[in-house]
Scaffold this motif. Structure first.
Motif, PDB file in Angstrom:
ATOM      1  N   GLY A 259      77.446  43.324  61.874  1.00  0.00           N
ATOM      2  CA  GLY A 259      77.085  44.258  61.326  1.00  0.00           C
ATOM      3  C   GLY A 259      76.204  45.395  61.291  1.00  0.00           C
ATOM      4  N   LEU A 260      75.531  45.356  62.412  1.00  0.00           N
ATOM      5  CA  LEU A 260      75.142  46.802  62.820  1.00  0.00           C
ATOM      6  C   LEU A 260      75.732  47.601  63.187  1.00  0.00           C
ATOM      7  CD1 LEU A 260      73.109  48.154  65.110  1.00  0.00           C
ATOM      8  CD2 LEU A 260      73.527  46.724  66.816  1.00  0.00           C
ATOM      9  N   GLY A 261      77.038  47.000  64.220  1.00  0.00           N
ATOM     10  CA  GLY A 261      78.387  48.390  64.178  1.00  0.00           C
ATOM     11  C   GLY A 261      79.017  48.430  63.023  1.00  0.00           C
ATOM     12  N   ALA A 262      79.329  48.190  61.721  1.00  0.00           N
ATOM     13  CA  ALA A 262      79.501  48.296  60.881  1.00  0.00           C
ATOM     14  C   ALA A 262      78.264  49.392  59.868  1.00  0.00           C
ATOM     15  CB  ALA A 262      79.730  47.496  60.100  1.00  0.00           C
ATOM     16  N   LEU A 487      72.365  44.746  74.547  1.00  0.00           N
ATOM     17  CA  LEU A 487      73.316  44.308  72.581  1.00  0.00           C
ATOM     18  C   LEU A 487      74.634  43.544  73.384  1.00  0.00           C
ATOM     19  CD1 LEU A 487      73.193  47.321  70.453  1.00  0.00           C
ATOM     20  CD2 LEU A 487      71.585  45.349  70.396  1.00  0.00           C
ATOM     21  N   PRO A 488      74.813  42.501  72.415  1.00  0.00           N
ATOM     22  CA  PRO A 488      76.710  41.614  72.613  1.00  0.00           C
ATOM     23  C   PRO A 488      77.359  43.343  71.966  1.00  0.00           C
ATOM     24  CG  PRO A 488      75.525  41.093  70.884  1.00  0.00           C
ATOM     25  CD  PRO A 488      74.151  41.891  70.736  1.00  0.00           C
ATOM     26  N   TRP A 489      77.778  44.103  73.202  1.00  0.00           N
ATOM     27  CA  TRP A 489      78.990  44.718  72.808  1.00  0.00           C
ATOM     28  C   TRP A 489      80.161  44.110  71.514  1.00  0.00           C
ATOM     29  CZ3 TRP A 489      76.646  49.287  71.729  1.00  0.00           C
ATOM     30  CH2 TRP A 489      75.472  50.075  72.755  1.00  0.00           C
ATOM     31  N   TRP A 493      81.421  46.618  68.835  1.00  0.00           N
ATOM     32  CA  TRP A 493      82.623  46.978  68.214  1.00  0.00           C
ATOM     33  C   TRP A 493      83.598  46.580  67.942  1.00  0.00           C
ATOM     34  CZ3 TRP A 493      82.781  51.548  69.366  1.00  0.00           C
ATOM     35  CH2 TRP A 493      82.015  52.360  70.960  1.00  0.00           C
ATOM     36  N   THR A 494      83.767  45.164  67.600  1.00  0.00           N
ATOM     37  CA  THR A 494      84.155  44.259  66.838  1.00  0.00           C
ATOM     38  C   THR A 494      83.631  45.018  64.733  1.00  0.00           C
ATOM     39  OG1 THR A 494      84.473  42.849  67.851  1.00  0.00           O
ATOM     40  CG2 THR A 494      84.960  42.628  65.600  1.00  0.00           C
ATOM     41  N   GLY A 495      82.559  44.841  65.196  1.00  0.00           N
ATOM     42  CA  GLY A 495      81.553  45.132  63.717  1.00  0.00           C
ATOM     43  C   GLY A 495      82.002  46.513  63.539  1.00  0.00           C
ATOM     44  N   VAL A 496      82.140  47.859  63.993  1.00  0.00           N
ATOM     45  CA  VAL A 496      82.421  49.474  63.792  1.00  0.00           C
ATOM     46  C   VAL A 496      84.321  48.975  63.932  1.00  0.00           C
ATOM     47  CG1 VAL A 496      83.484  51.515  65.042  1.00  0.00           C
ATOM     48  CG2 VAL A 496      81.422  49.801  65.994  1.00  0.00           C
ATOM     49  N   ALA A 497      84.573  48.365  64.067  1.00  0.00           N
ATOM     50  CA  ALA A 497      86.415  48.272  63.363  1.00  0.00           C
ATOM     51  C   ALA A 497      86.328  47.438  62.121  1.00  0.00           C
ATOM     52  CB  ALA A 497      87.228  47.431  64.630  1.00  0.00           C
TER      53      ALA A 497
END
Length: 641
Positions: A259-262, A487-489, A493-497
């Motif tokens: 959720g953080l990445g998104a 952070l569990p990067w 990054w998966t959240g960003v995608a």
């Protein structure tokens, strides 16, 4: 003949708005910390203030009513800005407890910046942007106009407040109803969690934020809890109670960072989508500062004069510097923080005003905009090679708090200015009322936030805790950028995608003409929150849909009356539950262990919870619709069907 100076800001309008606003502010502060979602107070304030006038408890004109609503919802916006950001100072470890005066000053300064920005942008957003419909402003204006035409009583709301109080007492003080019903199944040795908070307040939040927002949140939650957690959690032959713990631990340590990445993607996308209106708003604002003075302005186009706005901005700027200088104990950092705040305020408030005009204040992207502000401030601090991680964390979090509060207040101000324009109000008087409201309510919000944080704690791993997801997000980012946190990067990054994919899917749905609008920010927040919080919100979002269908066969007035009754009832239930939630923090703060468990039955809890929701839905229907539903049709020969 039209009254050229109708009464608006009077003693009774200020008293009405302040009294309603005090109760609503306390309730929304609790909701924002509990779930990370806060409703716009505009519609409830309109219904409650109009209802008090309608039953004769207070005599006021429609413009006095409008100004009372403006004051009443000012505290809600400040509460959102404070609750979303200030607790991060504790979570990241730079403060042990929140300071009353620091919280109050941040709330007041952020609120003043938000109102002043909307004074500069009002004409751009209200009269020069015909594509902005301001749906919640239109609804609030409708409620105010028809207020004198109906005789609807406020008695149902009073009983709803009482029901909300009793319900929360039976959950949090003497436990007869479980606060959360949850469980887990083992699928291929992995936990598959299911659960729901039994919270009438969260159901009410769903009623107000609507089906699209709630459905997007639920989809995000289901992705995290039904897909990501089973994939990420370690395989275990553990028994069912331990499976629940494994699911919560996996969410807390890894999955929520999807959720953080998104959310970061959603924040950037919000800026991209609204860049045109940002540029137009900036041009108009600076043109207004340097443009020639004109003659007398009509009452309905009269703003607080620039001769007052500029000194107010100067005072707020000096106040921001003193706040930052004191909090960081560094003059260079204090100056840098102040420059960042001033540079970003007009941009984020423009985006908020535009978003409110497009989709309503309930969908104001203030948290997304604050993430962007955080990242910009962090990049500046790193570029300038400032030292002292505690000072930098404090500075960047206070910047975030000011920007978040300004964004939330700007959206609220824009909504009420548009409502006033529809009703024939004077913008200048509304702007003054809003300025007074944000300063006064900042002093009220501070002790509530301090009490809730001390009583319940923050970011708890488990049901019933104050999740404060936005504050946890900012604390994690600050600790990662300036501290020693990691952070569990891979998850980020998966959240960003995933966020990029949701944006693409949303655009495709829009191009295809689909009625459902998938939004990346609520989807991301749903991924970040426990799914047990999003389930009751979705249930609540379904209720207005079912209500409209029940009234569809009757006249339009039945639908309007049902909507007003539903607003009253759910506002009462939210208020009652939230007030007990605030009061329950006192014994928790004193070290008393609550609740006292009397009954521990999921089945009984679900039945009682369901009955209250169904009863509230039934009572939302006008009497004529209820009678028609229960009446049995009669055939021509006299036989009953």
């Amino acid at each position: 003949m039209e009254n050229r100076n109708p009464p608006e800001m009077t003693v009774r309008s200020v008293a009405l708005g302040s009294s309603v606003g005090l109760v609503m502010t306390a309730a929304i502060t609790y909701l924002a910390l509990y779930s990370g979602v806060a409703i716009s107070a505009a519609i409830p304030a309109a219904v409650i203030c109009t209802g008090l006038i309608r039953v004769g408890l207070i005599r006021a004109t429609i413009l006095e009513n409008n100004l009372a609503q403006t004051i009443a919802s000012a505290g809600e916006a400040v509460a959102v800005g404070i609750a979303f950001t200030m607790p991060a100072l504790i979570l990241v470890g730079v403060q042990h407890q929140l300071s009353y005066w620091q919280v109050s000053i941040v709330g007041a300064l952020g609120g003043v910046f938000g109102v002043l920005a909307m004074i500069l942008l009002r004409r751009t957003l209200m009269t020069e942007s015909p594509g902005l419909s301001y749906p919640e402003s239109v609804a609030a204006a409708r409620i105010s106009r028809v207020g004198g035409e109906r005789t609807q009583s406020l008695t149902p709301m009073a009983f709803a407040v009482l029901a909300g109080v009793v319900f929360k007492l039976l959950v949090s003080v003497v436990q007869v109803i479980a606060g959360t019903v949850e469980g887990a199944l083992r699928v291929a040795g992995r936990p598959v969690y299911f659960g729901s908070d039994l919270s009438l307040a969260l159901v009410g939040v769903g009623v107000f934020v609507g089906i699209e927002y709630s459905a997007s949140m639920l989809l995000g939650g289901l992705l995290s809890w039904l897909v990501a957690i089973p994939l990420v959690a370690p395989a275990s032959p553990a028994a069912q109670p331990q499976l629940v713990s494994v699911a919560w631990h996996t969410w807390n340590s890894d999955v929520r960072f999807l959720g953080l990445g998104a959310m970061i993607v959603g924040a950037v996308w919000s800026i991209v989508e609204t860049w045109d209106v940002i540029s137009r708003g900036l041009r108009h604002a600076f043109g207004k500062l340097h443009g020639p003075r004109t003659g007398p302005t009509e009452r309905m186009q009269r703003d607080v004069p620039m001769a007052a706005v500029l000194p107010a901005l100067a005072v707020a700027t000096v106040g921001t510097f003193l706040l930052m200088r004191t909090a960081t104990d560094s003059t260079p950092i204090g100056v840098a923080c102040t420059v960042v705040v001033i540079a970003l305020v007009l941009t984020v408030t423009t985006v908020s005003g535009y978003a409110v005009g497009l989709v309503g204040n309930s969908n104001n992207p203030c948290s997304a905009l604050t993430v962007c502000a955080f990242l910009i401030a962090s990049l500046l601090f790193i570029t300038l090679h400032f030292s002292g991680h505690a000072r930098l964390i404090t500075g960047v979090l206070l910047i975030s708090a000011l920007i978040c509060t300004a964004s939330a207040v700007a959206g609220d101000t824009a909504q009420h200015l548009k409502t006033g324009a529809l009703l024939g109000a004077t913008p200048q008087r509304q702007e003054v009322a809003q300025l007074i409201g944000v300063v006064v309510f900042a002093l009220v919000i501070a002790p509530i936030v301090v009490l809730l944080v001390r009583g319940y704690g923050l970011g708890g791993n488990g049901p019933g805790a104050l999740q404060a997801p936005q504050a946890v997000l900012f604390a994690s980012l600050a600790d990662t950028v300036f501290g020693e946190g990691r952070l569990p990067w891979a998850m980020v990054w998966t959240g960003v995608a995933i966020g990029a994919g949701v944006i693409l899917l949303g655009r495709l749905l829009l191009l295809a003409g689909a009625r459902f609008r998938l939004s990346v920010m609520p989807f991301a927040i749903g991924m970040y929150l426990p799914v047990s919080l999003t389930v009751p919100m979705f249930i609540g979002a379904l209720l207005p849909v079912l209500l409209r269908r029940s009234c569809a066969r009757h006249d339009a007035q039945s639908g309007d009356e049902a909507r007003d009754r539903s607003t009253l009832l759910w506002s009462g239930l939210i208020t009652g539950e939230a007030l007990v939630g605030v009061a329950s923090a006192i014994p928790s703060w004193l070290g008393w262990h609550l609740p006292v468990r009397l009954i521990d039955s999921y089945a009984l809890s679900l039945v009682l919870f369901g009955l209250i929701v169904l009863l509230t839905q039934q009572l939302s229907l006008p009497a004529s619709v209820r009678q028609a539903r229960w009446a049995r049709p009669v055939h021509d020969d006299g036989r009953k069907a």
